[in-house]
Design an enzyme around this catalytic site. Structure first.
Site, PDB file in Angstrom:
ATOM      1  N   HIS A 177      23.543  21.802 -53.624  1.00  0.00           N
ATOM      2  CA  HIS A 177      22.489  21.063 -52.917  1.00  0.00           C
ATOM      3  C   HIS A 177      23.128  19.862 -52.217  1.00  0.00           C
ATOM      4  CE1 HIS A 177      19.425  22.949 -55.820  1.00  0.00           C
ATOM      5  NE2 HIS A 177      19.448  23.617 -54.682  1.00  0.00           N
ATOM      6  N   GLU A 180      22.934  15.927 -53.177  1.00  0.00           N
ATOM      7  CA  GLU A 180      23.251  15.481 -54.544  1.00  0.00           C
ATOM      8  C   GLU A 180      24.706  14.994 -54.600  1.00  0.00           C
ATOM      9  OE1 GLU A 180      21.935  18.892 -56.844  1.00  0.00           O
ATOM     10  OE2 GLU A 180      19.903  18.707 -56.050  1.00  0.00           O
ATOM     11  N   ASN A 247      20.610  27.813 -54.207  1.00  0.00           N
ATOM     12  CA  ASN A 247      20.318  28.016 -55.625  1.00  0.00           C
ATOM     13  C   ASN A 247      19.017  28.787 -55.859  1.00  0.00           C
ATOM     14  OD1 ASN A 247      21.543  27.676 -58.135  1.00  0.00           O
ATOM     15  ND2 ASN A 247      20.105  26.041 -58.718  1.00  0.00           N
ATOM     16  N   SER A 301      22.137  16.982 -59.266  1.00  0.00           N
ATOM     17  CA  SER A 301      21.470  15.766 -59.680  1.00  0.00           C
ATOM     18  C   SER A 301      20.004  15.890 -59.254  1.00  0.00           C
ATOM     19  CB  SER A 301      22.127  14.531 -59.046  1.00  0.00           C
ATOM     20  OG  SER A 301      21.759  14.384 -57.693  1.00  0.00           O
ATOM     21  N   TYR A 352      11.371  23.515 -64.759  1.00  0.00           N
ATOM     22  CA  TYR A 352      10.372  24.379 -64.123  1.00  0.00           C
ATOM     23  C   TYR A 352      11.010  25.732 -63.919  1.00  0.00           C
ATOM     24  CZ  TYR A 352      13.078  22.237 -60.337  1.00  0.00           C
ATOM     25  OH  TYR A 352      14.091  21.727 -59.576  1.00  0.00           O
ATOM     26  N   GLU A 375      22.275  18.266 -64.704  1.00  0.00           N
ATOM     27  CA  GLU A 375      21.602  17.361 -63.750  1.00  0.00           C
ATOM     28  C   GLU A 375      22.083  15.956 -64.082  1.00  0.00           C
ATOM     29  OE1 GLU A 375      19.618  18.147 -61.267  1.00  0.00           O
ATOM     30  OE2 GLU A 375      18.763  20.110 -61.729  1.00  0.00           O
TER      31      GLU A 375
HETATM   32  O1  0X9 Z   1      15.927  23.445 -58.771  1.00  0.00           O
HETATM   33  C1  0X9 Z   1      17.152  23.528 -58.900  1.00  0.00           C
HETATM   34  O2  0X9 Z   1      17.831  24.302 -58.246  1.00  0.00           O
HETATM   35  C2  0X9 Z   1      17.854  22.638 -59.939  1.00  0.00           C
HETATM   36  N1  0X9 Z   1      17.314  21.303 -59.897  1.00  0.00           N
HETATM   37  S1  0X9 Z   1      17.586  20.325 -58.599  1.00  0.00           S
HETATM   38  O3  0X9 Z   1      16.765  19.149 -58.733  1.00  0.00           O
HETATM   39  N2  0X9 Z   1      19.091  19.841 -58.624  1.00  0.00           N
HETATM   40  O4  0X9 Z   1      17.335  21.065 -57.401  1.00  0.00           O
HETATM   41  C3  0X9 Z   1      17.661  23.229 -61.317  1.00  0.00           C
HETATM   42  C4  0X9 Z   1      18.210  24.627 -61.471  1.00  0.00           C
HETATM   43  C5  0X9 Z   1      18.033  25.194 -62.838  1.00  0.00           C
HETATM   44  N3  0X9 Z   1      18.388  26.585 -62.904  1.00  0.00           N
HETATM   45  C6  0X9 Z   1      17.558  27.588 -62.512  1.00  0.00           C
HETATM   46  N4  0X9 Z   1      16.316  27.393 -62.218  1.00  0.00           N
HETATM   47  N5  0X9 Z   1      18.053  28.814 -62.497  1.00  0.00           N
HETATM   48 ZN    ZN Z   2      20.409  20.543 -57.270  1.00  0.00          ZN
END
Ligand code: 0X9
Ligand code: ZN
Length: 413
Positions: A177, A180, A247, A301, A352, A375
């Site tokens: 991301h 971050e 992601n 993060s 989430y 994170e």
């Molecule tokens: O949403 C995300 O991709 C991650 N949090 S962020 O605030 N950095 O964007 C968390 C990812 C956790 N892993 C999965 N959901 N597979």
């Molecule tokens: Zn992220």
């Protein structure tokens, strides 16, 4: 002629102007009931203009939302209607973005290695540093290109201690991301410690090979330095918008939950699994390391979480206790050192549900037994914009957690 030149400069200025966040506010919203938590979640899914920096499942937590001026009136009205407690955390985010990157060239008089703790290094500087290490320490360090970003930037990994053929591998990445920034900064400090302070780290080097990709999404990273501080996605055009959330782009329960099919959303899943060269690069690297890679650690993060699969369902994998043990070890090391607290648990249960993440894919498809998303802390005015002066404290603390987790993995495998 003069007029033509003026018009040309005018156009260039418009094309290259950095996006202003003037008047954008960050609100902190308390979610005290399940209905309120669900309401915020629904808001996040349905309104692409609201940027939920932080939204966790747990009740009694606080969401943090970046809201543009045009949305503030209706946002506040919605909150009041639903009886939310809320406050303005940052009245004008533009005023806090004083830490905009110095162009790479202006920093040249100071060697890159001396800047790791004090500046958010640019992509080229990061690569310069790892290339330098490979030249300086040829016996233990090598650099490989595992792919190319959409805009043509080499995706380079640094392999540390990679000459032991059958050793277990830790694959760590950062910056999937774009915004971050503390994640690539942390990866660089880990590289610095493992290479330039190798003698202090023999316990995590003697039977482990580290493969580190410090910037997964360099196009987005550079764009967030130059143009839009809070850019998250990759930079490949998608319909009338740009970028995919890398992601959400991995081919494991792709697009099922917490991932948008709308190209303008910040959590756009892409038009197909692995549509992005950046996620393909991680897929290819981990596929090559199948059987050898014991620990996949992805740095993000913010919020102080150590998260593990699954991200697509609230069920836990059979072996969750193995991963939990490693993550708890990291959290405990950090708590001992600085008192900072991390929340440990499966992504879906403590944060989430979001499918198509690299962690779920690494665990399920590349057979990596320990997969964790870290994170990292926010800082300064909060959120994604810790000032450069906060880098040193943050990366030193995080390193202790990463080291403790690596040691646990070394003992287990
Ligand atoms: O949403 C995300 O991709 C991650 N949090 S962020 O605030 N950095 O964007 C968390 C990812 C956790 N892993 C999965 N959901 N597979
Ligand atoms: Zn992220």
């Amino acid at each position: 002629m003069i007029l033509k030149i003026i018009v040309l400069f005018g156009i260039l200025a418009v094309v290259t102007a950095r996006r202003s966040y003037q008047g954008y506010k960050v609100y902190e919203v308390h979610q005290n009931t399940r209905e309120q938590a669900d309401f915020l979640h629904e808001m996040e899914q349905s309104n692409e203009n609201l940027d939920f920096w932080h939204l966790a499942k747990q009740l009694n937590g606080k969401a943090q939302v970046l809201v543009p001026p045009t949305e503030q009136r209706s946002f506040v009205a919605d909150l009041m209607r639903q009886g939310f407690q809320f406050s303005v955390m940052i009245p004008d985010i533009e005023n806090t973005i004083d830490d905009y990157s110095v162009p790479p060239a202006s920093r040249k008089p100071v060697p890159v290695s001396k800047q790791i703790l004090h500046n958010y290094l640019r992509y080229l500087d990061i690569n310069e540093y790892i290339d330098e290490l490979a030249t300086k320490f040829p016996a233990s360090v090598s650099v490989n290109q595992i792919g190319t970003s959409y805009e043509g930037r080499p995706l380079k990994t640094i392999t540390i201690n990679g000459n032991r053929n059958n050793s277990s591998v830790i694959f760590m990445d950062a910056g999937i991301h774009a915004r971050e920034w503390i994640a690539p900064a942390t990866a660089l400090y880990v590289i610095n410690q493992l290479v330039e302070h190798a003698h202090e780290n023999t316990d995590i080097l003697s039977n482990l090979t580290w493969v580190i990709l410090p910037v997964v999404n360099p196009d987005g990273y550079e764009y967030s330095h130059e143009m839009e501080r809070f850019w998250r996605k990759t930079r490949k055009p998608a319909g009338k918008c740009v970028g995919t959330d890398a992601n959400r782009n991995f081919d494991f329960h792709w697009g099922e939950i917490g991932a948008s099919s709308s190209a303008c959303s910040d959590t756009y899943r892409g038009d197909a699994p692995f549509s992005e060269p950046e996620s393909q690069a991680i897929r290819n690297a981990l596929t090559k390391l199948k059987g050898q890679c014991k620990f996949y650690l992805s740095l993000h993060s913010y919020g102080n979480y150590l998260l593990y699969p699954w991200g697509y369902t609230s069920d836990l994998p059979d072996t969750w206790q193995d991963i939990d043990e490693v993550a708890q070890t990291g959290a405990a090391a950090i708590k001992r050192a600085t008192g900072a607290e991390y929340t440990v648990g499966s992504s879906t249960n403590v944060l989430y549900a979001a499918s198509g993440g690299s962690d779920d894919w690494a665990f399920a498809e590349a057979d990596v037994p320990i997969a964790i998303v870290m994170e990292l802390p926010g800082g300064g005015f909060g959120g994604f914009n810790p000032p450069a002066s906060a880098i040193e404290k943050s990366v030193k603390e995080s390193w202790l957690g990463i080291k403790a987790m690596a040691l646990k993995v070394a003992q287990k495998y």
